[in-house]
Each structure stands twice: as structure tokens, then as C-alpha cells.
Design an enzyme around this catalytic site. Structure first.
Site, PDB file in Angstrom:
ATOM      1  CB  CYS A  43      -4.268 -14.159  -1.035  1.00  0.00           C
ATOM      2  SG  CYS A  43      -5.798 -14.140  -1.405  1.00  0.00           S
ATOM      3  CG  ASP A  50     -14.928  -4.763  -2.071  1.00  0.00           C
ATOM      4  OD1 ASP A  50     -13.913  -5.152  -2.148  1.00  0.00           O
ATOM      5  OD2 ASP A  50     -15.990  -5.525  -1.771  1.00  0.00           O
ATOM      6  CB  SER A  51     -18.881  -7.140  -4.691  1.00  0.00           C
ATOM      7  OG  SER A  51     -18.290  -8.399  -3.783  1.00  0.00           O
ATOM      8  CG  PHE A  99     -11.037  -7.745  -6.140  1.00  0.00           C
ATOM      9  CD1 PHE A  99     -12.400  -8.218  -5.935  1.00  0.00           C
ATOM     10  CD2 PHE A  99     -10.346  -7.574  -7.372  1.00  0.00           C
ATOM     11  CE1 PHE A  99     -12.569  -9.143  -7.353  1.00  0.00           C
ATOM     12  CE2 PHE A  99     -10.488  -8.280  -8.210  1.00  0.00           C
ATOM     13  CZ  PHE A  99     -11.771  -9.001  -8.362  1.00  0.00           C
ATOM     14  NE  ARG A 140      -2.570  -1.389   3.581  1.00  0.00           N
ATOM     15  CZ  ARG A 140      -2.753  -2.633   3.866  1.00  0.00           C
ATOM     16  NH1 ARG A 140      -3.645  -3.415   3.273  1.00  0.00           N
ATOM     17  NH2 ARG A 140      -2.361  -2.850   5.225  1.00  0.00           N
ATOM     18  CG  ASP A 198      -5.222  -7.166  -2.783  1.00  0.00           C
ATOM     19  OD1 ASP A 198      -5.060  -8.451  -2.968  1.00  0.00           O
ATOM     20  OD2 ASP A 198      -5.705  -6.904  -1.672  1.00  0.00           O
TER      21      ASP A 198
END
Length: 394
Positions: A339, A248-249, A226, A210, A299
Site C-alpha cells: 500500500c 500481528d504485533s 500482519f 479477502r 499484507d
């Protein structure tokens, strides 16, 4: 104490100090052991090799506590291991002044299945193995003693516990939660929801990434996909980004992201736009509009929880990175992450290279992006289990 007898030749991984003993390596269990009990690991010839936590329902049938067979695994042992892990972080100058720090990172710290993150006065602990679950009281006591924190909250609700035959456990383990919990990360204040947020409440492993985003953002039009609660976007605002669209959802996550901007009056909120949408659909929409960006962050959540899902996940990673490369301006930067345990660094890099080739752009790797240094990778633990990423410029 029961003895776990290995099949002939299966002691080699133990001799290399790998902390996992898989079901296929086990010949038999001599004696009785309940889930989480400590067993003495012996090779086929009867020589003791390690002491490990027994997990009869998991394919990882035992996780090593210690390779010193003379050492007792008891309450004092666990507290010493916790204290040693906390002390290691305290000795790292690059963690000085950070409110959010990972204190324990499982096998890498000699505590299989134990995750502990500190957010100011609160420690969040996540226990994901039968052995860790058995020593809950010692782990919590060790954290309180080693950190002096007023609160320990448990978030043992990850799906991986099912593989160990364990149900979810959440709630206060010590003290009381503050009404509002915030941390300052590299000059930016962020809320942490330890009760219902993802994982332990915040993705500490992306701290350095970040910060790098903020350093690259000045004067750029940015797209953050995301975005969760806006960590990359806020660092970009702090770094002087021209504009940033964050997608984002999760509506609640975006509400928190907007509050995070409000927690930082030094940031220009007018440069930030928050959108609740499916990222794949949003990216295709931008492509149809001919929209371009100078900096894109991808991400996504875990596409491959295990190697069995790697092929399907590889297609998803390639799809989203194809879209990312197509939306970049010349000279633009794509910061892309995985990830997924089933996708290692080498495979991930091949996927990204393939996506760039299919789009017809020449992408150069600026940085190989990995987890923050307080999330160490143990030498014997597969790298695919950890965050990996690339910053590519076209």
C-alpha cells in the site's frame, strides 16, 4: 478570489485534467488566499484553467475542485459532489448487500482530500487536505443527506495532514456512535472500531481479495501475516481452510480478531491460531523450524510513504517476500500486497519476481490484486498511491 498563475508550459498537466498543481509549477499568487481558499488557476498567458483549493504549506500547492472555470465552489457545489459520489456506489450491483463501502475516494471522485467509508449506520470521514478541511461542514451535511446515516465520525488524524499544515481532528461530527459496530462482509461478521482502529477503522479496499483468499483456502495450511483484526483469516475459515496461523504485533488487534471469530459461530475456531509477534522474526523462526505452508498472505503496513523512501522500502518488500517464498510448499500460493505510495505496480512486480528468482522457485502470477471497485483509481492520479498486489503460485 485570488489568481494562481502558472509558469510557462506548466498548464499542460491541468489540460490533461490532472488534479494536482505542484509548487514547482506555480509562478505566483495574485491576491490573498488563506489555506483551503478557492483560487482561480491561470496559465502564464492569463487564461483561466480551473478552480482549486490553495495549500501554501504543501508541495501539492493546489488541488483542483473543477475544470469548469464558470462553476462556483460553494456549499451547494460540495454537497452535489458528495451526493454524486454516493449515487455512483449505489448503482454498482457488485456492492449490493455490503455493509462496508467506500463512498468517497478523494480525487477519483472529484473531492480532493476527502475519504468517506460507510459501515452500516455510521459514516467515517477523513479530511486530508486544506481544501477538504475548509469545507468540513458541507461535506458532513452532504453525507448525512445523501446516505440517511444516523452518525458521521471524523478520523482526520493521518500524518499526511501535517504536510498541509493541519493538525489532527477526531470525534463525532453528527449523531452518536453505537456501543458495538459490526458489518457483514461476504457472509462474515466483523467488528469495526472507528475511534481507534487503523485508517477509518477497517480496510475496505481488501474486500474482494479477502473473498478470493477464502475461495483458495479449502484444505490448505495457511499463514496470515500482519493479520490486524483477522479479515483474511476469517474468510479462509469460511472457505474451509485446514488451519490458519495469524500473526500481528498488535495485541489489541488480535483480541478483536478473536472476538470476530466469536461473532461467527458457523466458523471452526479450533482451526485458527493467533500470535502476537514481529512478523519478520516469526517468518525466520518458521524457516529455522522447517515449517511450510500452502497459502501465505503478506499484507504489511506502508513501507514507503513517498517516492523518496522507495529504495529502502523495496529492500524490505524483497526481504519479506523472500521469506514468504521459502516457506511455501510446492504448489503453494503467496498473496502479497503493498500500500506504499512510493512503490508502483511495475516496481512491485519486479521486486516479487526478484525474490522468487533469488529463492530459486518459478512463480506464476495467478491474479493481479488491487483495491475493491469502490476505491477507484482516477485516470490522472498516480497508481502508486493505491493498493496493489500479486497472487503467485510456485
Amino acid at each position: 478570489m485570488a489568481d494562481l498563475i502558472l509558469k510557462p508550459g506548466k498548464e499542460r498537466s491541468v489540460l490533461r485534467r490532472h488534479p494536482w498543481i505542484f509548487a514547482g509549477s506555480v509562478d505566483r499568487l495574485e491576491g490573498r488566499a488563506r489555506p483551503g481558499d478557492t483560487v482561480l488557476v491561470k496559465d502564464a498567458g492569463g487564461t483561466a484553467q480551473a478552480r482549486a483549493a490553495w495549500s501554501p504549506e504543501s508541495q501539492i500547492r493546489a488541488r483542483v475542485w473543477t475544470f469548469d472555470v464558470e462553476q462556483s465552489v460553494d456549499h451547494a457545489f460540495i454537497k452535489r459532489a458528495v451526493a454524486a459520489s454516493v449515487a455512483r456506489r449505489a448503482s454498482h450491483p457488485w456492492l449490493a448487500g455490503q455493509d462496508g463501502v467506500r463512498l468517497i475516494h478523494g480525487e477519483s471522485d472529484g473531492l480532493p482530500g476527502v475519504i468517506a467509508d460507510r459501515f452500516g449506520p455510521v459514516v467515517v470521514v477523513q479530511l486530508t487536505s486544506a481544501g477538504a478541511d475548509k469545507w468540513r461542514d458541507a461535506i458532513v451535511a452532504g453525507l448525512v443527506q445523501a446516505t440517511g446515516c444516523s452518525t458521521v465520525y471524523e478520523r482526520s488524524d493521518s500524518d499526511v495532514r501535517k504536510l498541509e499544515g493541519l493538525g489532527p481532528v477526531t470525534g463525532l461530527a453528527h449523531g452518536e456512535l453505537p456501543e458495538l459496530l459490526t458489518i457483514v462482509e461476504n457472509g462474515v461478521r466483523m467488528e469495526v472500531d472507528v475511534v481507534s482502529g487503523h485508517k477509518t477503522g477497517f480496510y475496505l479496499d481488501q474486500r474482494e481479495n479477502r473473498l478470493l483468499t477464502g475461495q483458495l483456502a479449502a484444505g490448505r495450511d495457511m499463514l496470515n501475516c500482519f493479520c490486524y483484526t483477522g479479515g483474511f483469516s476469517l474468510q479462509a475459515l469460511a472457505g474451509g481452510v485446514k488451519s490458519v496461523i495469524s500473526i500481528d504485533s498488535s495485541g489489541p488487534a488480535l483480541v478483536t480478531a478473536a472476538r470476530n471469530v466469536a461473532h461467527n459461530p458457523q466458523l471452526d475456531a479450533s482451526r485458527a491460531e493467533w500470535r502476537e509477534d514481529d512478523v519478520f522474526q516469526a517468518l525466520r523462526g518458521f524457516k529455522a523450524e522447517g515449517r511450510k505452508f500452502d497459502l501465505i498472505v503478506l499484507d504489511p503496513p506502508k513501507f514507503a510513504p513517498s517516492a523518496a523512501h522507495a529504495e529502502r522500502a523495496a529492500r524490505a518488500y524483497k526481504d519479506i517476500n523472500l521469506l514468504g517464498f521459502r516457506l511455501l510448499n510446492p504448489g503453494g500460493i503467496l498473496m502479497t500486497y503493498s500500500c506504499s505510495g512510493g512503490i508502483g505496480q511495475e516496481l512491485f512486480q519486479k521486486i516479487i519476481a526478484g525474490a522468487a528468482a533469488d529463492v530459486g522457485v518459478e512463480a506464476r502470477i495467478l491474479h493481479r490484486l488491487s483495491a475493491a471497485p469502490d476505491h477507484p483509481i482516477g485516470l490522472a492520479v498516480p497508481e502508486g498511491e493505491y493498493l496493489k498486489g500479486l497472487a503467485c503460485q510456485i
